[in-house]
Design an enzyme around this catalytic site. Structure first.
Site, PDB file in Angstrom:
ATOM      1  N   LYS A 193       0.841  -1.210   0.000  1.00 52.11           N
ATOM      2  CA  LYS A 193       0.000   0.000   0.000  1.00 52.11           C
ATOM      3  C   LYS A 193       0.873   1.256   0.000  1.00 52.11           C
ATOM      4  O   LYS A 193       0.626   2.196  -0.753  1.00 52.11           O
ATOM      5  CB  LYS A 193      -0.932   0.005   1.226  1.00 52.11           C
ATOM      6  CG  LYS A 193      -2.065  -1.001   1.124  1.00 52.11           C
ATOM      7  CD  LYS A 193      -2.892  -1.090   2.400  1.00 52.11           C
ATOM      8  CE  LYS A 193      -3.961  -2.170   2.277  1.00 52.11           C
ATOM      9  NZ  LYS A 193      -4.789  -2.369   3.451  1.00 52.11           N
TER      10      LYS A 193
ATOM     11  N   GLN B 209      -4.739  -1.352   9.668  1.00 51.28           N
ATOM     12  CA  GLN B 209      -4.701  -2.682   9.056  1.00 51.28           C
ATOM     13  C   GLN B 209      -5.272  -3.737  10.010  1.00 51.28           C
ATOM     14  O   GLN B 209      -4.926  -3.781  11.185  1.00 51.28           O
ATOM     15  CB  GLN B 209      -3.249  -3.024   8.669  1.00 51.28           C
ATOM     16  CG  GLN B 209      -3.096  -4.296   7.872  1.00 51.28           C
ATOM     17  CD  GLN B 209      -3.680  -4.221   6.467  1.00 51.28           C
ATOM     18  OE1 GLN B 209      -3.885  -3.155   5.910  1.00 51.28           O
ATOM     19  NE2 GLN B 209      -3.970  -5.368   5.893  1.00 51.28           N
TER      20      GLN B 209
ATOM     21  N   ASP C 186     -10.911   3.142   4.024  1.00 50.98           N
ATOM     22  CA  ASP C 186     -11.200   1.706   3.940  1.00 50.98           C
ATOM     23  C   ASP C 186     -12.699   1.461   3.767  1.00 50.98           C
ATOM     24  O   ASP C 186     -13.120   0.361   3.401  1.00 50.98           O
ATOM     25  CB  ASP C 186     -10.765   1.016   5.246  1.00 50.98           C
ATOM     26  CG  ASP C 186      -9.548   0.137   5.058  1.00 50.98           C
ATOM     27  OD1 ASP C 186      -9.295  -0.288   3.925  1.00 50.98           O
ATOM     28  OD2 ASP C 186      -8.869  -0.115   6.060  1.00 50.98           O
TER      29      ASP C 186
HETATM   30  N1  GUN Z   1      -6.881  -6.645   6.161  1.00 46.04           N
HETATM   31  C1  GUN Z   1      -7.150  -7.331   5.022  1.00 46.04           C
HETATM   32  N2  GUN Z   1      -7.684  -6.512   4.093  1.00 46.04           N
HETATM   33  C2  GUN Z   1      -7.753  -5.285   4.661  1.00 46.04           C
HETATM   34  C3  GUN Z   1      -8.210  -4.033   4.193  1.00 46.04           C
HETATM   35  O1  GUN Z   1      -8.674  -3.859   3.073  1.00 46.04           O
HETATM   36  N3  GUN Z   1      -8.117  -3.003   5.077  1.00 46.04           N
HETATM   37  C4  GUN Z   1      -7.626  -3.162   6.332  1.00 46.04           C
HETATM   38  N4  GUN Z   1      -7.599  -2.089   7.126  1.00 46.04           N
HETATM   39  N5  GUN Z   1      -7.202  -4.322   6.796  1.00 46.04           N
HETATM   40  C5  GUN Z   1      -7.261  -5.376   5.952  1.00 46.04           C
END
Ligand code: GUN
Length: 293
Positions: free
Chosen positions: A52, A96, A119
């Site tokens: 990311k 996350q 998100d």
């Molecule tokens: N863990 C797995 N996918 C995601 C996501 O899209 N966002 C976040 N914050 N955690 C994740």
């Protein structure tokens, strides 16, 4: 059968975002800024977060990577969230998941200012998405919608069977597919672990969206000829063929299913690459204050 090339579409969308950021900055505007909080050392999460942050750099965003040990308390983490909520330079941020067991994920998500919740996990964004109001749509469903759009796949009046009822994929994608307009206007059936006649239902599907998290769950005998199959599965399975010692396995038995499909997403290289791009898109929207003023 046409393969839906998520990697190629993701690269294309990234270029579009980069061009827009360059234009904003050239005009003296602010560089969009994404912050990412990660707690602990889960291998999958660390890889995902690194990717990311790298993607932010590729499109010209500013990024902040905040890593905490899993000894951080819930109170301390909530204070970090509050700092980002109040930092005017940060346009959007994510925490996350998963979080360590001693931290309540819902509490943390609800503490995020929904105007910075790129998100799309905050109940305000989830609710607004479900009633068709402008919102941050969570990354995976947004990525699926983008793939459907870019491949001009017909959805109106089609029977879309979603396998899986998770909060981050099954529920939101089913809500988006029944919404008025394109992509949408589909007739949606949501199946899950308690569904009785799954094969019969899947055989009626024009579009199958598999998000159940069980490797190779969807077999050839469950898919009608000409169906569109979107595979959201990304289970890590041991492999002797990769350096890392594992490979990603989808929810669809690709060998059996692909010959029957009109379109299918591979794993990897289908939905996966689109999820980060959706996050970037949301961050750009947050930077432009396009959804919430
Ligand atoms: N863990 C797995 N996918 C995601 C996501 O899209 N966002 C976040 N914050 N955690 C994740």
């Amino acid at each position: 059968m046409q393969l839906i090339d998520g990697k190629a579409i993701a690269d294309q969308v990234k270029q579009e975002i980069a061009a827009e950021v360059a234009e904003i900055v050239a005009k003296g505007g602010k560089q969009p800024h994404l912050a990412v909080i990660i707690v602990g050392h889960d291998g999958g999460s660390e890889t995902y977060v690194a990717s990311k942050v790298k993607s932010c750099q590729q499109v010209g965003f500013k990024s902040t990577h905040l890593a905490f040990e899993d000894t951080i308390t819930e109170v301390e983490l909530l204070a970090e969230v509050e700092k980002l909520n109040n930092n005017p330079d940060v346009d959007g941020f994510i925490v996350q998941l998963p979080l360590p067991k001693h931290i309540n994920e819902e509490k943390v998500i609800e503490a995020i200012d929904y105007r910075k919740d790129v998100d799309g996990f905050h109940p305000i964004n989830v609710g607004r998405t479900s009633i068709g109001l402008p919102s941050f749509v969570s990354a995976t469903p947004a990525g699926i919608m983008e793939l459907i759009k870019r491949y001009k796949i017909e959805t109106s009046g089609k029977h879309c069977v979603v396998i899986g009822r998770s909060n981050i994929v099954g529920k939101p994608i089913s809500g988006l597919m029944i919404q008025k307009g394109y992509p949408g206007d589909a007739t949606v059936t949501v199946c899950h672990s308690r569904t009785k006649n799954l094969q019969e239902i899947c055989l009626q599907a024009d579009i199958i969206i598999a998000a159940i998290g069980v490797p190779n769950f969807v077999k050839g005998s469950m898919v009608k000829d000409g169906a569109v199959v979107i595979d959201v599965g990304t289970t890590r399975v041991p492999s002797t063929e990769t350096k890392s010692g594992f490979r990603l396995c989808g929810d669809v038995d690709f060998k059996e299913v692909s010959p029957k499909c009109s379109y299918i997403t591979p794993v990897p290289g289908g939905v996966g690459p689109m999820t980060i791009v959706s996050l970037l898109k949301n961050t750009l929207l947050a930077g432009k204050k396009e959804i919430f003023k």
